[in-house]
Write a protein that holds these residues in place. Structure first.
Motif, mmCIF file in Angstrom:
data_model
loop_
_atom_site.group_PDB
_atom_site.id
_atom_site.type_symbol
_atom_site.label_atom_id
_atom_site.label_comp_id
_atom_site.label_asym_id
_atom_site.label_seq_id
_atom_site.Cartn_x
_atom_site.Cartn_y
_atom_site.Cartn_z
ATOM 1 N N TYR A 2 3.302 -8.151 4.873
ATOM 2 C CA TYR A 2 2.938 -7.306 6.009
ATOM 3 C C TYR A 2 1.430 -7.089 5.985
ATOM 4 N N GLU A 12 3.349 -0.039 0.396
ATOM 5 C CA GLU A 12 4.783 0.007 0.096
ATOM 6 C C GLU A 12 5.556 0.168 1.411
ATOM 7 N N GLU A 14 8.380 -0.730 2.313
ATOM 8 C CA GLU A 14 9.807 -0.428 2.175
ATOM 9 C C GLU A 14 10.083 1.074 2.218
ATOM 10 N N LYS A 15 9.059 1.896 2.060
ATOM 11 C CA LYS A 15 9.228 3.352 2.121
ATOM 12 C C LYS A 15 9.124 3.896 3.545
ATOM 13 N N ILE A 86 10.635 -3.892 9.849
ATOM 14 C CA ILE A 86 11.029 -2.988 8.759
ATOM 15 C C ILE A 86 12.079 -1.987 9.226
ATOM 16 N N THR A 87 11.828 -1.363 10.382
ATOM 17 C CA THR A 87 12.683 -0.254 10.823
ATOM 18 C C THR A 87 13.876 -0.702 11.654
#
Length: 127
Positions: A2, A12, A14-15, A86-87
């Motif tokens: 990304y 990060e 993924e958070k 991601i979302t």
């Protein structure tokens, strides 16, 4: 992976839980929310402002009239593409949207109440 999120300092991804995008005057405001950590009252978030790109578009070629229009910043579209991966945002039904709006209003009320209490405490310290 990304690269555009990394360039914003988000190492990060993924958070990331979700994001919100709104327009203020001649800027687009992107707010990225992270998953709430244990013990936190509110989830952490970061805000980025992108100036809108302004272009002159020919409206009438006969009279050579141009109109100034603004559009989303190209870098912002690239960031949003990464955020969508991601979302994985879902289309909301009308009842889901109403529920989200009510949830957002309740959250806003908590934030404003908390901020008012903080300001009042600061005022008390000044007495």
């Amino acid at each position: 992976m990304y690269t555009h999120l990394n360039s914003l300092g988000i190492h990060e991804p993924e958070k990331i839980e979700r994001y919100a995008l709104r327009q203020e005057a001649h800027k687009d405001v992107l707010k990225i929310y992270f998953h709430k950590q244990k013990g936190e009252l509110f989830a952490k978030s970061v805000k980025f402002k992108y100036p809108r790109q302004v272009k002159n578009v020919l409206v009438d070629s006969g009279s050579h009239q141009y109109k100034e229009v603004s559009e989303i910043n190209r870098n912002l579209t690239l960031v949003i593409d990464e955020l969508n991966k991601i979302t994985k945002p879902q289309k909301l039904s009308e009842t889901d949207i109403k529920g989200k709006i009510l949830s957002d209003l309740k959250h806003l009320e908590k934030v404003v109440t908390s901020k008012i209490a903080e300001i009042e405490a600061d005022l008390e310290k000044m007495k």
